[in-house]
Design an enzyme around this catalytic site. Structure first.
Site, PDB file in Angstrom:
ATOM      1  N   ASN A 193       0.865  -1.179   0.000  1.00 13.95           N
ATOM      2  CA  ASN A 193       0.000   0.000   0.000  1.00 13.95           C
ATOM      3  C   ASN A 193       0.907   1.237   0.000  1.00 13.95           C
ATOM      4  OD1 ASN A 193      -1.829   2.022   0.489  1.00 13.95           O
ATOM      5  ND2 ASN A 193      -2.411   1.315   2.542  1.00 13.95           N
ATOM      6  N   TRP A 194       0.988   1.869  -1.162  1.00  9.71           N
ATOM      7  CA  TRP A 194       1.927   3.005  -1.290  1.00  9.71           C
ATOM      8  C   TRP A 194       1.361   4.296  -0.715  1.00  9.71           C
ATOM      9  CZ3 TRP A 194       4.182   2.236  -6.967  1.00  9.71           C
ATOM     10  CH2 TRP A 194       5.157   1.233  -6.918  1.00  9.71           C
ATOM     11  N   LYS A 195       0.094   4.281  -0.342  1.00  8.05           N
ATOM     12  CA  LYS A 195      -0.540   5.475   0.243  1.00  8.05           C
ATOM     13  C   LYS A 195      -0.259   6.722  -0.622  1.00  8.05           C
ATOM     14  CE  LYS A 195      -0.339   3.191   4.663  1.00  8.05           C
ATOM     15  NZ  LYS A 195      -0.305   3.263   6.127  1.00  8.05           N
ATOM     16  N   HIS A 214      -9.783   0.945   4.416  1.00  4.82           N
ATOM     17  CA  HIS A 214      -8.502   1.083   5.123  1.00  4.82           C
ATOM     18  C   HIS A 214      -8.713   1.983   6.344  1.00  4.82           C
ATOM     19  CE1 HIS A 214      -4.436   2.367   6.096  1.00  4.82           C
ATOM     20  NE2 HIS A 214      -4.069   1.223   5.550  1.00  4.82           N
ATOM     21  N   GLU A 229      -7.131   4.356   7.520  1.00  2.51           N
ATOM     22  CA  GLU A 229      -6.953   5.804   7.296  1.00  2.51           C
ATOM     23  C   GLU A 229      -8.202   6.398   6.649  1.00  2.51           C
ATOM     24  OE1 GLU A 229      -3.115   5.430   5.414  1.00  2.51           O
ATOM     25  OE2 GLU A 229      -2.341   4.759   7.356  1.00  2.51           O
ATOM     26  N   GLU A 253      -5.918  -5.351  10.176  1.00  2.00           N
ATOM     27  CA  GLU A 253      -4.899  -4.342  10.462  1.00  2.00           C
ATOM     28  C   GLU A 253      -5.270  -3.607  11.746  1.00  2.00           C
ATOM     29  OE1 GLU A 253      -2.615  -3.042   6.731  1.00  2.00           O
ATOM     30  OE2 GLU A 253      -4.414  -1.839   6.832  1.00  2.00           O
ATOM     31  N   GLY A 284       1.886   1.955  10.933  1.00  2.23           N
ATOM     32  CA  GLY A 284       2.857   3.047  10.853  1.00  2.23           C
ATOM     33  C   GLY A 284       3.480   3.410  12.195  1.00  2.23           C
ATOM     34  N   SER A 303       2.834  -2.325  10.477  1.00  2.00           N
ATOM     35  CA  SER A 303       4.271  -2.349  10.782  1.00  2.00           C
ATOM     36  C   SER A 303       4.935  -3.685  10.459  1.00  2.00           C
ATOM     37  CB  SER A 303       4.516  -1.973  12.252  1.00  2.00           C
ATOM     38  OG  SER A 303       4.121  -0.628  12.474  1.00  2.00           O
ATOM     39  N   GLY A 322       2.647  -1.043   4.363  1.00  2.00           N
ATOM     40  CA  GLY A 322       2.779   0.351   3.947  1.00  2.00           C
ATOM     41  C   GLY A 322       4.246   0.735   3.859  1.00  2.00           C
ATOM     42  N   GLY A 323       4.788   1.238   4.976  1.00  2.00           N
ATOM     43  CA  GLY A 323       6.145   1.797   5.001  1.00  2.00           C
ATOM     44  C   GLY A 323       7.215   0.932   4.357  1.00  2.00           C
TER      45      GLY A 323
HETATM   46  P1  PGA Z   1       2.464   0.126   7.700  1.00  2.00           P
HETATM   47  O1  PGA Z   1       1.043   0.359   6.979  1.00  2.00           O
HETATM   48  O2  PGA Z   1       3.045  -1.134   7.135  1.00  2.00           O
HETATM   49  O3  PGA Z   1       3.259   1.339   7.367  1.00  2.00           O
HETATM   50  O4  PGA Z   1       2.173  -0.006   9.177  1.00  2.00           O
HETATM   51  C1  PGA Z   1       0.174  -0.709   6.742  1.00  2.00           C
HETATM   52  C2  PGA Z   1      -1.099  -0.211   6.088  1.00  2.00           C
HETATM   53  O5  PGA Z   1      -1.527   0.902   6.404  1.00  2.00           O
HETATM   54  O6  PGA Z   1      -1.707  -0.911   5.262  1.00  2.00           O
END
Ligand code: PGA
Length: 252
Positions: free
Chosen positions: A6-8, A93, A95, A165, A171, A207, A228-229
């Site tokens: 997930n590149w956000k 998601h 967010e 999640e 994050g 994470s 994500g990260g």
């Molecule tokens: P993260 O994000 O790996 O940076 O914790 C995961 C996500 O939001 O899907």
């Protein structure tokens, strides 16, 4: 086994082209796992093209609107996503839910629209820290699942992939213990089977890094990860995928 990136709100078209070039060299084609990318909408077409020779790689959007078309400035319909090469859509998601105020009801409408448009939804569920500390993890996850999947046909449930999640793990550098994640996964899997799925796929996110992927995937309840990260550089993402594949797929 699915590795989803997930590149956000990161990585534009030229960076995606560079990323893809280095990634396909570092990570050879493998049939027993899939790699999914969720770039930003403006980077989708470039990413789809950059990976077009790789049947093990699929791309999708990070969000959709449930309406087929209309006056929804800034939003993307499932048909527009599909026309740009998406075969997947992230839905719900945390967010979107917590920063943009998406309700359970809206998440449900999006899942239905994605399925009706022929794409695969990756539905995200997970509890906040407060909910976890109150002991409400299972109730929250179940409510989110029920609200998102209510009224779907078994055939549609079978096409839905779920990511657990925990919001407090996204994050933050904190992850659920592999055992905790596996317990929630078992609940999600049992619910999906009750509603008609035969071999549900449940991913873990929050994470996930190259140095914890092996212990997470030691739990066979996890069918993959949503990251994500650690998906933002070719080095970390290819190392995470390689370690994950080795942990799970290499015969011992
Ligand atoms: P993260 O994000 O790996 O940076 O914790 C995961 C996500 O939001 O899907």
């Amino acid at each position: 086994m699915i590795f989803a990136a997930n590149w956000k709100m990161n990585i534009g078209p030229s960076e995606a082209r560079r990323f893809a070039k280095a990634f396909v060299e570092a990570v050879p084609l493998q049939s027993r796992r899939e790699i999914w990318f969720f770039p930003s909408a403006v980077t989708l077409t470039t990413t789809v093209k950059a990976f077009r020779d790789r049947p093990d790689i699929r791309c999708g959007v990070q969000d959709v609107h449930w309406a087929p078309d209309g006056a929804f400035t800034g939003a993307i319909s499932v048909a527009l996503a599909a026309a740009s090469g998406a075969t997947l859509a992230l839905v719900g998601h945390s967010e979107r839910r917590h920063l943009f105020g998406e309700s359970d009801d809206e998440t449900g409408k999006k899942v239905r629209a994605v399925l009706e448009g022929g794409l695969t939804p990756l539905l995200c569920v997970g509890e906040t820290l407060e909910e976890r500390e109150r002991g409400d993890t299972m109730a929250v996850v179940l409510r989110q699942l029920e609200m998102a999947l209510a009224g779907l046909e078994p055939e549609q449930i079978r096409r839905t992939v779920v990511a657990y999640e925990p919001v407090w793990a996204i994050g933050t550098g904190r992850t659920a213990t592999p055992e905790d994640a596996a317990r929630v996964h078992a609940l999600i899997r049992a619910s999906l089977v009750d509603w008609g799925a035969t071999t549900p796929k449940v991913l873990y996110g929050g994470s996930v890094k190259p140095d914890n992927i092996v212990s997470l995937l030691a739990q066979h309840e996890l069918d993959g990860v949503l990251v994500g990260g650690a998906s933002l550089t070719t080095a970390t993402w290819s190392s995470l995928v390689a370690k994950g594949v080795e942990a799970r797929l290499t015969p011992q």
